[in-house]
Design an enzyme around this catalytic site. Sequence first.
Site, PDB file in Angstrom:
ATOM      1  N   ASP A   1       0.833  -1.198   0.000  1.00  3.84           N
ATOM      2  CA  ASP A   1       0.000   0.000   0.000  1.00  3.84           C
ATOM      3  C   ASP A   1       0.869   1.250   0.000  1.00  3.84           C
ATOM      4  O   ASP A   1       1.968   1.246   0.551  1.00  3.84           O
ATOM      5  CB  ASP A   1      -0.900  -0.035   1.250  1.00  3.84           C
ATOM      6  CG  ASP A   1      -2.042   0.957   1.162  1.00  3.84           C
ATOM      7  OD1 ASP A   1      -2.278   1.515   0.067  1.00  3.84           O
ATOM      8  OD2 ASP A   1      -2.703   1.182   2.190  1.00  3.84           O
TER       9      ASP A   1
ATOM     10  N   ASN B   1     -10.620  -2.508  -6.050  1.00  6.59           N
ATOM     11  CA  ASN B   1      -9.835  -1.665  -6.972  1.00  6.59           C
ATOM     12  C   ASN B   1     -10.518  -1.462  -8.327  1.00  6.59           C
ATOM     13  O   ASN B   1     -10.161  -0.543  -9.065  1.00  6.59           O
ATOM     14  CB  ASN B   1      -8.425  -2.241  -7.191  1.00  6.59           C
ATOM     15  CG  ASN B   1      -7.509  -2.083  -5.997  1.00  6.59           C
ATOM     16  OD1 ASN B   1      -6.550  -2.816  -5.835  1.00  6.59           O
ATOM     17  ND2 ASN B   1      -7.789  -1.108  -5.138  1.00  6.59           N
TER      18      ASN B   1
HETATM   19  C1  FPP Z   1      -1.731   0.341  -3.328  1.00  8.41           C
HETATM   20  O1  FPP Z   1      -1.352   1.662  -3.511  1.00  8.41           O
HETATM   21  C2  FPP Z   1      -1.293  -0.534  -4.382  1.00  8.41           C
HETATM   22  C3  FPP Z   1      -2.107  -1.089  -5.336  1.00  8.41           C
HETATM   23  C4  FPP Z   1      -3.543  -0.801  -5.438  1.00  8.41           C
HETATM   24  C5  FPP Z   1      -1.633  -2.006  -6.349  1.00  8.41           C
HETATM   25  C6  FPP Z   1      -0.312  -2.678  -6.129  1.00  8.41           C
HETATM   26  C7  FPP Z   1       0.389  -2.668  -7.427  1.00  8.41           C
HETATM   27  C8  FPP Z   1       1.719  -2.633  -7.614  1.00  8.41           C
HETATM   28  C9  FPP Z   1       2.686  -2.732  -6.486  1.00  8.41           C
HETATM   29  C10 FPP Z   1       2.332  -2.475  -8.968  1.00  8.41           C
HETATM   30  C11 FPP Z   1       2.061  -3.536  -9.958  1.00  8.41           C
HETATM   31  C12 FPP Z   1       2.050  -4.919  -9.436  1.00  8.41           C
HETATM   32  C13 FPP Z   1       2.751  -5.946  -9.957  1.00  8.41           C
HETATM   33  C14 FPP Z   1       2.583  -7.303  -9.385  1.00  8.41           C
HETATM   34  C15 FPP Z   1       3.685  -5.773 -11.050  1.00  8.41           C
HETATM   35  P1  FPP Z   1      -2.470   2.756  -3.518  1.00  8.41           P
HETATM   36  O2  FPP Z   1      -2.686   3.187  -4.924  1.00  8.41           O
HETATM   37  O3  FPP Z   1      -3.706   2.281  -2.815  1.00  8.41           O
HETATM   38  O4  FPP Z   1      -1.762   3.864  -2.673  1.00  8.41           O
HETATM   39  P2  FPP Z   1      -2.443   5.025  -1.824  1.00  8.41           P
HETATM   40  O5  FPP Z   1      -3.225   4.339  -0.729  1.00  8.41           O
HETATM   41  O6  FPP Z   1      -1.279   5.792  -1.323  1.00  8.41           O
HETATM   42  O7  FPP Z   1      -3.311   5.799  -2.755  1.00  8.41           O
END
Ligand code: FPP
Length: 242
Positions: A19, A67
């Site tokens: 996250d 998501n």
């Molecule tokens: C949370 O950050 C992360 C995600 C929703 C997706 C995770 C994806 C990756 C690490 C990149 C691609 C994955 C792979 C396996 C190549 P957020 O967007 O919720 O962050 P925030 O809470 O700060 O907005």
Amino acid sequence: MQNELDPDRMPKHVAIIMDGNGRWAKKRLLNRIKGHEKGAEAVRIIVRTARKLNIAALTLYAFSTENWQRPQLEISGLMLLLRRFLKSERQTLIENEIRLNTIGQIDRLPKEVRENLEAVMAATANNKKMVLNLALSYGARAEIVDMVKQIAFAAQKGAIDPAAVTPEMVADHLYTRGIPDPDLLIRTSGEMRISNFLLWQIAYSEIFFTPTLWPDFGEDEFVQILENYQNRERRYGAVTST
Ligand code: FPP
């Protein structure tokens, strides 16, 4: 790599709620996708570290059922990053004997992503050293509902006796069947929630929350958390003998 880890007490299964990509990007006045791109680099590092440390299973929460409510542009950006990751990591997975597996409602993913996933899963199917388990379009409540439906249908057909349903049978009907429950769950970015991740499987997991945003999470902090895990005492509800 210098560390205090005891190779005999490594967790068999580590699960991570990655996250903070969005906040990482916002702090730098960048587009959220840039945060996910940097997050994908952190994924590469953590996969290699987990393999190097002989962790048998690594589950990463890459995309939740919730998501799907994000803007279409961000969803397509994440799908593109996933496809790039599969392309660039395929050889590394093969060379390091890592098997790729997915958990979640994979049929909801775009066709090209499903095809890329299937190809890499087929190419790595016989690898035995580690399983990299990507949670994609994953939600634990949906997983539990799917499990209940399967068991209810089997009972309706007379294939199983409802009175004989056991925790093992439940576990066998979850997406994670065959993979041991996580010993350790890590969530980055300071949020202290489980967010519908592996609700059944984390019953006895040790949980670590770190304020580090996922794109900044690296090998050193992963090792520190593993050292901390090894210093914790796991009792599974029992008492320690003195
Ligand atoms: C949370 O950050 C992360 C995600 C929703 C997706 C995770 C994806 C990756 C690490 C990149 C691609 C994955 C792979 C396996 C190549 P957020 O967007 O919720 O962050 P925030 O809470 O700060 O907005």
